[in-house]
Design a protein around this motif. Structure first.
Motif, PDB file in Angstrom:
ATOM      1  N   ARG A 178      45.961  47.506  60.447  1.00  0.00           N
ATOM      2  CA  ARG A 178      46.969  48.087  59.399  1.00  0.00           C
ATOM      3  C   ARG A 178      47.561  48.996  59.786  1.00  0.00           C
ATOM      4  N   PHE A 207      39.940  48.233  61.526  1.00  0.00           N
ATOM      5  CA  PHE A 207      38.792  48.021  60.916  1.00  0.00           C
ATOM      6  C   PHE A 207      38.180  46.816  60.876  1.00  0.00           C
ATOM      7  N   GLU A 267      37.322  51.968  46.406  1.00  0.00           N
ATOM      8  CA  GLU A 267      37.216  50.427  46.774  1.00  0.00           C
ATOM      9  C   GLU A 267      36.184  50.300  47.907  1.00  0.00           C
ATOM     10  N   LEU A 268      35.312  49.297  47.594  1.00  0.00           N
ATOM     11  CA  LEU A 268      34.377  48.682  48.672  1.00  0.00           C
ATOM     12  C   LEU A 268      34.900  47.343  48.950  1.00  0.00           C
ATOM     13  N   GLU A 269      35.059  46.601  48.025  1.00  0.00           N
ATOM     14  CA  GLU A 269      35.424  45.185  48.097  1.00  0.00           C
ATOM     15  C   GLU A 269      36.055  44.728  46.836  1.00  0.00           C
ATOM     16  N   ARG A 295      33.798  49.864  56.087  1.00  0.00           N
ATOM     17  CA  ARG A 295      33.745  50.806  54.755  1.00  0.00           C
ATOM     18  C   ARG A 295      32.323  50.440  54.105  1.00  0.00           C
ATOM     19  N   PHE A 319      36.970  55.538  55.934  1.00  0.00           N
ATOM     20  CA  PHE A 319      37.332  55.010  54.517  1.00  0.00           C
ATOM     21  C   PHE A 319      38.844  54.055  54.929  1.00  0.00           C
ATOM     22  N   ARG A 320      39.750  54.750  55.289  1.00  0.00           N
ATOM     23  CA  ARG A 320      41.079  53.975  55.409  1.00  0.00           C
ATOM     24  C   ARG A 320      41.587  54.379  57.061  1.00  0.00           C
ATOM     25  N   SER A 321      41.232  53.301  57.805  1.00  0.00           N
ATOM     26  CA  SER A 321      41.535  53.463  59.476  1.00  0.00           C
ATOM     27  C   SER A 321      42.734  52.486  59.501  1.00  0.00           C
ATOM     28  N   GLU A 361      44.767  40.903  57.900  1.00  0.00           N
ATOM     29  CA  GLU A 361      43.418  40.645  57.048  1.00  0.00           C
ATOM     30  C   GLU A 361      43.187  39.476  57.817  1.00  0.00           C
ATOM     31  N   GLN A 378      36.567  43.371  58.600  1.00  0.00           N
ATOM     32  CA  GLN A 378      36.395  42.966  57.546  1.00  0.00           C
ATOM     33  C   GLN A 378      35.398  41.779  57.336  1.00  0.00           C
ATOM     34  N   GLU A 390      48.287  52.156  58.777  1.00  0.00           N
ATOM     35  CA  GLU A 390      48.277  52.669  57.413  1.00  0.00           C
ATOM     36  C   GLU A 390      49.222  54.146  57.642  1.00  0.00           C
ATOM     37  N   GLU A 403      35.304  38.422  55.057  1.00  0.00           N
ATOM     38  CA  GLU A 403      36.193  38.028  53.964  1.00  0.00           C
ATOM     39  C   GLU A 403      35.458  36.264  53.946  1.00  0.00           C
ATOM     40  N   ARG A 425      43.037  33.847  43.897  1.00  0.00           N
ATOM     41  CA  ARG A 425      44.264  33.793  44.443  1.00  0.00           C
ATOM     42  C   ARG A 425      44.981  32.673  44.091  1.00  0.00           C
ATOM     43  N   GLU A 485      38.264  34.684  46.404  1.00  0.00           N
ATOM     44  CA  GLU A 485      38.053  35.505  47.715  1.00  0.00           C
ATOM     45  C   GLU A 485      37.409  36.657  47.657  1.00  0.00           C
ATOM     46  N   GLY A 495      35.232  45.295  53.415  1.00  0.00           N
ATOM     47  CA  GLY A 495      35.403  46.110  54.563  1.00  0.00           C
ATOM     48  C   GLY A 495      33.880  46.345  55.186  1.00  0.00           C
TER      49      GLY A 495
HETATM   50  N1  GAP Z   1      42.301  39.122  52.337  1.00  0.00           N
HETATM   51  C1  GAP Z   1      42.590  40.378  51.178  1.00  0.00           C
HETATM   52  C2  GAP Z   1      42.279  41.729  51.568  1.00  0.00           C
HETATM   53  O1  GAP Z   1      42.459  41.838  52.881  1.00  0.00           O
HETATM   54  P1  GAP Z   1      42.084  44.183  50.729  1.00  0.00           P
HETATM   55  O2  GAP Z   1      41.842  44.676  49.400  1.00  0.00           O
HETATM   56  O3  GAP Z   1      43.683  44.621  51.310  1.00  0.00           O
HETATM   57  O4  GAP Z   1      42.301  42.461  50.539  1.00  0.00           O
HETATM   58  C3  GAP Z   1      39.750  43.912  51.423  1.00  0.00           C
HETATM   59  O5  GAP Z   1      41.221  44.604  51.852  1.00  0.00           O
HETATM   60  C4  GAP Z   1      38.723  45.039  51.906  1.00  0.00           C
HETATM   61  O6  GAP Z   1      39.116  45.594  53.505  1.00  0.00           O
HETATM   62  C5  GAP Z   1      38.899  46.375  51.116  1.00  0.00           C
HETATM   63  O7  GAP Z   1      38.054  46.249  49.812  1.00  0.00           O
HETATM   64  C6  GAP Z   1      38.443  47.314  52.270  1.00  0.00           C
HETATM   65  O8  GAP Z   1      36.916  47.501  52.143  1.00  0.00           O
HETATM   66  C7  GAP Z   1      38.799  46.952  53.581  1.00  0.00           C
HETATM   67  N2  GAP Z   1      39.964  47.620  53.998  1.00  0.00           N
HETATM   68  C8  GAP Z   1      41.271  47.376  53.500  1.00  0.00           C
HETATM   69  N3  GAP Z   1      42.002  48.380  54.376  1.00  0.00           N
HETATM   70  C9  GAP Z   1      41.107  49.084  54.838  1.00  0.00           C
HETATM   71  C10 GAP Z   1      41.494  50.216  55.753  1.00  0.00           C
HETATM   72  N4  GAP Z   1      42.702  50.590  56.196  1.00  0.00           N
HETATM   73  N5  GAP Z   1      40.439  50.661  56.504  1.00  0.00           N
HETATM   74  C11 GAP Z   1      39.153  50.354  56.278  1.00  0.00           C
HETATM   75  N6  GAP Z   1      38.853  49.290  55.414  1.00  0.00           N
HETATM   76  C12 GAP Z   1      39.851  48.749  54.783  1.00  0.00           C
END
Ligand code: GAP
Length: 540
Positions: A265, A280, A352-354, A415, A275-277, A233, A282, A267, A284, A359, A408, A412
């Motif tokens: 990550r 990616f 999820e988008l955001e 995303r 969507f889940r890569s 992150e 962010q 994943e 923030e 925290r 916070e 993404g």
């Molecule tokens: N700092 C807090 C944090 O990272 P998170 O919910 O794990 O929180 C925030 O991630 C955003 O990052 C998510 O809402 C999503 O939009 C994006 N995101 C998280 N993991 C992702 C993934 N594997 N691929 C694409 N986008 C991802």
């Protein structure tokens, strides 16, 4: 043309258009690809940069107006992807950032245990007689798992019927479909589970925790001491620089630090296109505020972030809030709300988008403890107020020295790209292109197409002159190849909102045809007015 419900859009069609038109390509495609990684093509990177710049503009350069009527205080940052590995011990990622994972010894596939939805499977015989007292023989087969998806109950029934047929026949016998995730089953039951890609029970391993951080080594020697991580992150880079920003930027609490960048990550199950890569981007922002004001700022950012997503042209009905239940909250979080979008693969549900998270003081306290650096904030204004109010020394200290709380908004960027691709994708069988991308003009990768009707009679020269005038302000493309219908079709698929055609009349009266992507209507305007025409359409 009314907006199409995402439930009626096909992800396969969107992915195919993205590849065909150069929005998103599978990474390393010529080597067979690499799961969870994507490359953004010429149109994709333009779309991504447009979203990125819009976020930066509205978060850092021109941040929202706060509750006191003044713009909130915000600065930007671009921190390193690799930080001292102790960062991730302090943040809890080394110990806790993991998913439960199972392997199937039969199919050799790997699944997230909490995404495997399991239900007991039995077959019943003699049901055919339908006699109330007929003997019914129940044949237990095991437990059957399917991967959690929007319609997994239906998928489970279909697979169950196939397995019953294969293993001796009978009717499916179920009393209510109450699914249990694999990791919540007792271990003796886990041994009876038939995996999603197998027909035999007992091929799934026990769940093991799998850390999602990518490891690497810094320097020439590859040992434990040289181990480092690609950041999962962007947020922690902000916490590490909180004191630097405070000491160098003359900011006072409350203030925010915003950052855009890549995160990684590993994943277990990357899916649903981008969507889940595993790699990616962010966007923030960490908002540092006094503990007794955190709840107020949480509400503020929750509203602001939803407003911002709507400025991208996403329809209200495709966005919603979802508050996290207590048992869902991350270890650091006191409150969290997701801003969700109705993706074609989740519809009629949302994904999820955001996330907007409260925290608390978790991160700064952790980094203070692990780094032994003081991260406490001295609030002079509160000290003056407390003194004036005649507070005791202890009370003054308690009110003016604190570790700030953090709100916070974490989204993404990639995303966001997916959301705009899904939102824009529109099928229309009456058009030459059959499908087109209805981006809000401001976010379209190409703003204008410039077409000489024919490639002669002075038209290419006029088109080139217009292009040279516009290119410094807007991303434009000249296209002189094939029929005008085919050129419109190409621009429709790219989502270009306006096309200007130079024809015989242009040479006589200095007018061009402007064709609107969405309505397909055409009007003539003076060639000198093209710049102002585009500027007006992009202003919103
Ligand atoms: N700092 C807090 C944090 O990272 P998170 O919910 O794990 O929180 C925030 O991630 C955003 O990052 C998510 O809402 C999503 O939009 C994006 N995101 C998280 N993991 C992702 C993934 N594997 N691929 C694409 N986008 C991802």
């Amino acid at each position: 043309m009314p907006d199409i419900d995402p439930a009626d859009k096909s992800m396969d069609a969107i992915v195919a258009l993205c590849k065909r038109r150069g929005f998103v390509y599978p990474a390393s495609e010529i080597y067979g690809g690499i799961n969870g990684f994507w490359d953004y093509g010429p149109l994709g990177v333009a779309l991504k940069n447009n979203i990125r710049d819009h976020w930066w503009k509205h978060m850092v350069e021109c941040p929202p107006i706060g509750p006191d009527g003044e713009p909130v205080s915000m600065v930007g940052l671009d921190s390193s992807i690799i930080q001292n590995p102790r960062t991730w011990e302090a943040s809890g990622h080394v110990g806790g950032f993991s998913d439960p994972m199972v392997d199937c010894t039969d199919s050799k596939k790997r699944y997230r245990a909490d995404h495997l939805m399991c239900h007991e499977l039995s077959a019943a015989t003699n049901l055919a007689t339908k006699a109330p007292d007929a003997a019914v023989e129940i044949r237990p087969i095991g437990w059957l798992a399917v991967v959690e998806d929007e319609d997994y109950a239906n998928l489970w029934v279909q697979r169950a019927k196939k397995i019953i047929k294969k293993t001796g026949g009978g009717e499916l016998h179920v009393a209510g479909l109450n699914f249990v995730p694999y990791n919540e089953l007792p271990s003796d039951i886990q041994k009876l589970v038939i995996g999603p890609d197998s027909d035999k029970p007992g091929t799934l391993t026990e769940p093991r925790q799998f850390n999602l951080m990518f490891e690497t080594f810094v320097g020439a020697i590859r040992n434990e001491d040289a181990k480092a991580y690609l950041r999962p992150e962007t947020a922690q880079g902000i916490f590490l620089n909180y004191k630097n920003v405070l000491d160098t930027m003359r900011v006072k609490v409350p203030f925010g630090v915003a950052q855009i960048g890549k995160s990684f990550r590993n994943e277990v199950t990357p899916r649903n296109f981008i969507f889940r890569s595993r790699e990616f981007e962010q966007m923030e922002m960490e908002w540092f505020c006094a503990p007794d004001e955190a709840a107020k700022w949480y509400e503020f950012w929750k509203v602001e972030r939803m407003k911002w997503w709507k400025t991208l042209g996403i329809s209200d009905s495709n966005l919603r809030y979802r508050d996290h239940d207590e048992d869902e909250l991350a270890h650091y979080s006191k409150m969290c709300v997701d801003i969700e979008y109705k993706y074609p693969f989740s519809a009629p549900g949302f994904g999820e988008l955001e996330g907007v998270a409260h925290r608390g003081c978790f991160d700064l306290t952790q980094h203070q403890t692990h780094s032994k650096q003081k991260l406490e904030y001295f609030d002079q204004e509160r000290q003056v107020k407390a003194k004036k109010a005649g507070a005791s020394k202890e009370e003054i200290d308690a009110q003016s020295k604190y570790i700030p709380n953090v709100i916070e908004p974490a989204s993404g960027l990639t995303r966001g790209v997916l959301v705009l691709l899904c939102e824009a994708y529109t099928e229309d069988g009456t058009r030459p292109s059959k499908e087109f991308m209805k981006f809000k003009p401001k976010f379209a990768p190409i703003k204008a197409g410039i077409f000489p009707l024919v490639n002669k009679d002075g038209m290419p020269e006029v088109a080139q002159k217009l292009y040279m005038q516009l290119r410094e302000k807007y991303t434009c493309q000249i296209d002189a190849k094939q029929s005008i219908g085919k050129r419109y079709a190409r621009m429709d698929e790219a989502g270009t909102p306006f096309c200007f055609t130079i024809d015989g009349d242009t040479l006589q009266d200095q007018t061009v045809t402007v064709r609107d992507r969405d309505s397909q209507s055409q009007e003539r305007i003076n060639i000198d007015k093209v710049d102002a025409f585009i500027a007006e359409k992009l202003a919103d």
